[in-house]
Structures are given as C-alpha cells and as structure tokens.
Design an enzyme around this catalytic site. Structure first.
Site, PDB file in Angstrom:
ATOM      1  N   ARG A  46       0.752  -1.245   0.047  1.00 42.08           N
ATOM      2  CA  ARG A  46      -0.037   0.014   0.058  1.00 42.08           C
ATOM      3  C   ARG A  46       0.864   1.427  -0.126  1.00 42.08           C
ATOM      4  O   ARG A  46       2.256   1.072   0.264  1.00 42.08           O
ATOM      5  CB  ARG A  46      -1.162   0.224   1.255  1.00 42.08           C
ATOM      6  CG  ARG A  46       0.018  -0.412   2.511  1.00 42.08           C
ATOM      7  CD  ARG A  46      -0.432   0.324   3.605  1.00 42.08           C
ATOM      8  NE  ARG A  46      -0.314   1.721   3.617  1.00 42.08           N
ATOM      9  CZ  ARG A  46       0.667   2.590   3.753  1.00 42.08           C
ATOM     10  NH1 ARG A  46       1.955   2.130   4.023  1.00 42.08           N
ATOM     11  NH2 ARG A  46       0.724   3.729   3.771  1.00 42.08           N
ATOM     12  N   GLY A  47       0.376   2.475  -0.057  1.00 45.73           N
ATOM     13  CA  GLY A  47       0.939   3.792  -0.129  1.00 45.73           C
ATOM     14  C   GLY A  47       1.047   4.003  -1.800  1.00 45.73           C
ATOM     15  O   GLY A  47       1.694   3.137  -2.583  1.00 45.73           O
ATOM     16  N   ALA A  48       0.917   5.262  -2.193  1.00 48.92           N
ATOM     17  CA  ALA A  48       0.900   5.474  -3.323  1.00 48.92           C
ATOM     18  C   ALA A  48       2.058   4.908  -4.264  1.00 48.92           C
ATOM     19  O   ALA A  48       2.098   4.473  -5.236  1.00 48.92           O
ATOM     20  CB  ALA A  48       0.423   6.981  -3.782  1.00 48.92           C
ATOM     21  N   ARG A  89      -7.600  -0.475  -6.805  1.00 47.13           N
ATOM     22  CA  ARG A  89      -7.852   0.631  -5.927  1.00 47.13           C
ATOM     23  C   ARG A  89      -7.871   1.896  -6.994  1.00 47.13           C
ATOM     24  O   ARG A  89      -7.012   2.268  -7.819  1.00 47.13           O
ATOM     25  CB  ARG A  89      -6.696   0.930  -4.796  1.00 47.13           C
ATOM     26  CG  ARG A  89      -6.641  -0.572  -4.058  1.00 47.13           C
ATOM     27  CD  ARG A  89      -5.619  -0.153  -3.000  1.00 47.13           C
ATOM     28  NE  ARG A  89      -6.247   0.547  -1.971  1.00 47.13           N
ATOM     29  CZ  ARG A  89      -5.747   1.375  -0.761  1.00 47.13           C
ATOM     30  NH1 ARG A  89      -4.332   0.974  -0.674  1.00 47.13           N
ATOM     31  NH2 ARG A  89      -6.222   2.181  -0.103  1.00 47.13           N
ATOM     32  N   ASP A 237      -1.984  10.918  -2.303  1.00 50.17           N
ATOM     33  CA  ASP A 237      -2.264   9.943  -3.024  1.00 50.17           C
ATOM     34  C   ASP A 237      -2.736  10.484  -4.346  1.00 50.17           C
ATOM     35  O   ASP A 237      -2.560   9.710  -5.310  1.00 50.17           O
ATOM     36  CB  ASP A 237      -3.530   9.052  -2.606  1.00 50.17           C
ATOM     37  CG  ASP A 237      -2.975   8.142  -1.493  1.00 50.17           C
ATOM     38  OD1 ASP A 237      -2.954   8.444  -0.330  1.00 50.17           O
ATOM     39  OD2 ASP A 237      -2.882   6.756  -1.804  1.00 50.17           O
ATOM     40  N   ASN A 247      -5.336  12.312   0.362  1.00 50.92           N
ATOM     41  CA  ASN A 247      -4.428  11.685   1.145  1.00 50.92           C
ATOM     42  C   ASN A 247      -5.385  10.782   1.991  1.00 50.92           C
ATOM     43  O   ASN A 247      -6.719  10.994   2.189  1.00 50.92           O
ATOM     44  CB  ASN A 247      -3.516  12.419   1.935  1.00 50.92           C
ATOM     45  CG  ASN A 247      -2.433  11.298   2.589  1.00 50.92           C
ATOM     46  OD1 ASN A 247      -1.804  10.593   2.124  1.00 50.92           O
ATOM     47  ND2 ASN A 247      -2.321  11.557   3.837  1.00 50.92           N
ATOM     48  N   LYS A 248      -4.939   9.979   2.987  1.00 49.38           N
ATOM     49  CA  LYS A 248      -5.880   8.841   3.839  1.00 49.38           C
ATOM     50  C   LYS A 248      -6.745   9.754   4.572  1.00 49.38           C
ATOM     51  O   LYS A 248      -6.363  10.930   5.058  1.00 49.38           O
ATOM     52  CB  LYS A 248      -4.778   8.589   4.735  1.00 49.38           C
ATOM     53  CG  LYS A 248      -5.326   7.603   6.031  1.00 49.38           C
ATOM     54  CD  LYS A 248      -6.189   6.345   5.451  1.00 49.38           C
ATOM     55  CE  LYS A 248      -5.783   5.528   4.201  1.00 49.38           C
ATOM     56  NZ  LYS A 248      -6.515   4.972   3.342  1.00 49.38           N
TER      57      LYS A 248
HETATM   58  O1  MRU Z   1      -4.821   3.279   2.156  1.00 55.49           O
HETATM   59  P1  MRU Z   1      -3.322   3.473   1.840  1.00 55.49           P
HETATM   60  O2  MRU Z   1      -2.649   2.919   3.432  1.00 55.49           O
HETATM   61  O3  MRU Z   1      -2.568   2.891   0.783  1.00 55.49           O
HETATM   62  O4  MRU Z   1      -3.192   5.084   2.176  1.00 55.49           O
HETATM   63  C1  MRU Z   1      -1.875   5.499   1.988  1.00 55.49           C
HETATM   64  C2  MRU Z   1      -1.982   7.184   2.306  1.00 55.49           C
HETATM   65  O5  MRU Z   1      -2.864   7.592   2.363  1.00 55.49           O
HETATM   66  C3  MRU Z   1      -0.639   7.528   2.163  1.00 55.49           C
HETATM   67  O6  MRU Z   1      -0.442   8.654   3.080  1.00 55.49           O
HETATM   68  C4  MRU Z   1      -0.048   8.139   0.809  1.00 55.49           C
HETATM   69  O7  MRU Z   1      -0.224   7.059  -0.100  1.00 55.49           O
HETATM   70  C5  MRU Z   1       1.178   8.749   0.701  1.00 55.49           C
HETATM   71  S1  MRU Z   1       2.387   7.378   0.626  1.00 55.49           S
HETATM   72  C6  MRU Z   1       3.903   7.882   0.562  1.00 55.49           C
END
Ligand code: MRU
Length: 341
Positions: A46-48, A89, A237, A247-248
């Site tokens: 996970r994470g962009a 996603r 994201d 973002n989250k």
């Molecule tokens: O649902 P996730 O855990 O994939 O969400 C991730 C985030 O919101 C992060 O803050 C974002 O991807 C930045 S990661 C460098």
C-alpha cells in the site's frame, strides 16, 4: 533502509505483508497476477508510490506467461491486464501512472519479438522501482531543509519506507533531517480505521530511532491547542492541477486544525502523484472500503452487528490549506505545481 517493501525476486514479486505489521514481519511471494491483485486490495502492499511499483510488477506478472501469437493479441492482453490491476484501488494515481509507464514501454518496443517486449516490460518495472528510490531521496533533500531544531511534527497515515520502494516521502524528509543531525520529535496519528499510523508509522520511526509519540486521531486538536505541534507533514495519493490533495481519510481534518492553529501544513509527494489531467480535487475518485473495517479492529467486533457504515478511505485537502508541496523537483506553493509539467 533495512525495511524491504517490495522487490522482484527471481520470477516473482516479494512484499512485506503490511497487514501483519508490527506484530509479525512476514514476506510474501506472488507468482500470479490474481493473487497479487488481492494483495493490493487487502493493503498487504500500500501507499501511493509503492502502488506505482506494484502496478508495474503486477502488469509483468500478468503478461509474462502470455502465449499470444502476434503483437496485436499481446497488446490486447496487456491492455486487459492493465484494466484488471487498475480496478484494485481507485484513488492513488501512481497505480495508473505505473500502468501507463508499462503500456508506453510496450509501445516503444512494439516492433521487437514478443519475448523481447516481455523483457522490456520487466526492465521498465525495475526502472520504476529504482527511480522511486532515487526520487524519495531527492524529496528528502528538499524537505529536510524545512525542519528546524526543536520542531514537533505531526503526521497522518504512513508515508514512509513502507509506502514507497524505500525511504518514504513525508517520513523520508524526517530521515534526512535526522541524518543531518537535526533534533525534532514526531506525533503519529493512529489513522483509523486501518491504523497505518499506529501499526506502520510508529513502527518505522522507532525502527529508525526517531522520537515518536502515538496519539489517537481525535487527540490532534488538543495537542495542537496546547502548542505542542510546530509542523504537519503528510504524503499524498493524488494531487490535482490546482494543488488539491487526496490523502488518507482524516488528513483534511488535520489540515483544517493546522490552519486554525497557524501551523504550516506540508505535503511530500513525487511528481508521479500529480494528476495533470485533473483540474480539481472534487473529481478525484475516493475509494470506499468495506464497513467491516470500521466495525472491527483487527478482526474484533467493536460495533453492533448490522449497524450501517460509511467508509471512505481518503479525503481531499483543498489547496488553500496547504503551505507547500515538496517534490523531487523542489518545494512549490500548491498554485505553482501545474508549472512542473
Ligand atoms: O490506504 P493506504 O494505506 O494505501 O493509504 C496511504 C496513504 O494515504 C499515504 O499517506 C499516501 O499513499 C502517501 S504514501 C507516501
């Protein structure tokens, strides 16, 4: 960084299972695209920026066994694979950016025999991985200059090594500041519902020897009100042309609080997170997750069975609440990022 988020390994893609952290450090290997799609969906990876890398390796996993007899059939299969991975996603634009890079690599090599196109696709995925590692370090160089001795930084979700090929975006900035000898502390929001802050950020920062204090999301206002926070630094994201940033879920609330308390709010993200085709944040597709992620915590029911839920996984912080966006190309006011293109 000793944490290995994602890596190509022989004939498979290897990831650290982020759903088991911090309790268990388990590496998983995927040889087929269907199970890897599930891993993306379940947030095992996970994470962009990590999703950009995962998309690329996923596309290769899906196409490496193709028996297409001609180029047209091969490209059709690749397109199908790209659509399939893209369905995992919707919010992080890096996933689609990684897939577009793979499609472009196939296009550049379209006159070669199919086995050579496959090689080029694996090469492109490796390139995306290596580029991400280098880009994280460039963002860290730019962003570390913003951190002063004595700063107390609040972060939300996990934008660290675990969210990228390695090193991280928002947390990468902190790692570089520490390497430069700066003294600062961090508050990590727990980040309900899936607790990326509690499980991943707290673990990562402790692992790297950074002074981190975990708070529940709803404690951020109190902590800011006490004057304990001097900066907010988060990842992203998807950033639209006007600087609006997804973002989250919960990031928007933190940004509103930061504005009220006159605390600078920084976003750290690679240029691949900027969606130059999208004008405003209102158009960003927001992933909705299963309500079970709210009614349970790590499998334990915490709400009455059958209660209605609404579970958006991301929110959009308007550009007006963002002090600056740190990219590998430098630090920009949100209104300036369209110039990067
Ligand atoms: O649902 P996730 O855990 O994939 O969400 C991730 C985030 O919101 C992060 O803050 C974002 O991807 C930045 S990661 C460098």
């Amino acid at each position: 960084m000793s944490i290995q988020t994602i890596k190509w390994h022989g004939n498979s893609v290897k990831i650290i299972d982020q759903t088991l952290l911090p309790g268990k450090v388990v590496y998983l290997e995927f040889r087929d695209v269907k199970s890897f799609w599930q891993a993306i969906k379940k947030l095992q990876v996970r994470g962009a920026p990590a999703l950009g890398v995962a998309a690329a390796y996923g596309a290769y996993l899906g196409i490496k066994g193709s028996r297409a007899k001609d180029h047209k059939a091969f490209m059709r299969e690749l397109d199908g694979m790209i659509r399939f991975i893209g369905s995992a996603r919707p919010t992080a634009v890096n996933l689609f950016w990684g897939l577009a890079r793979m499609k472009a690599a196939a296009g550049r090599n379209k006159d070669k025999p199919i086995p050579r196109i496959k090689e080029a696709l694996l090469g492109e995925a490796h390139k995306i991985y290596e580029e991400d590692r280098a880009i994280c370090r460039k963002m860290a160089d730019h962003g570390a200059r913003l951190i002063k001795n004595g700063d107390v930084i609040l972060t939300h979700c996990n934008a660290g090594a675990l969210a990228t090929a390695d090193y991280g975006t928002a947390l990468g900035v902190m790692y570089r500041a520490k390497e430069k000898g700066k003294k600062f502390r961090v508050y990590a929001d727990e980040t309900r519902p899936l607790l990326q802050g509690a499980r991943l950020t707290a673990w990562e920062l402790m692992h790297e020897g950074i002074d981190v204090t975990l708070i529940c999301d709803n404690m951020a206002a109190h902590v800011m009100g006490l004057g304990k926070v001097t900066k907010v630094i988060v990842g992203a994201d998807r950033i639209t042309r006007n600087g609006d940033t997804a973002n989250k879920i919960g990031t928007y609330g933190v940004a509103v609080l930061a504005k009220y308390h006159r605390i600078p709010f920084y976003v750290v993200a690679p240029v691949s997170t900027i969606d130059f085709n999208m004008a405003r944040g209102g158009s960003i597709p927001i992933e909705e997750r299963h309500g079970g992620e709210i009614t349970t915590i790590r499998g334990n029911m915490i709400a009455p069975k059958g209660v209605k839920t609404y579970c958006p996984a991301f929110d959009v912080t308007p550009a007006g609440l963002i002090t600056a966006i740190v990219t590998e190309k430098g630090v920009f006011k949100p209104g300036e990022i369209k110039k990067i293109r």
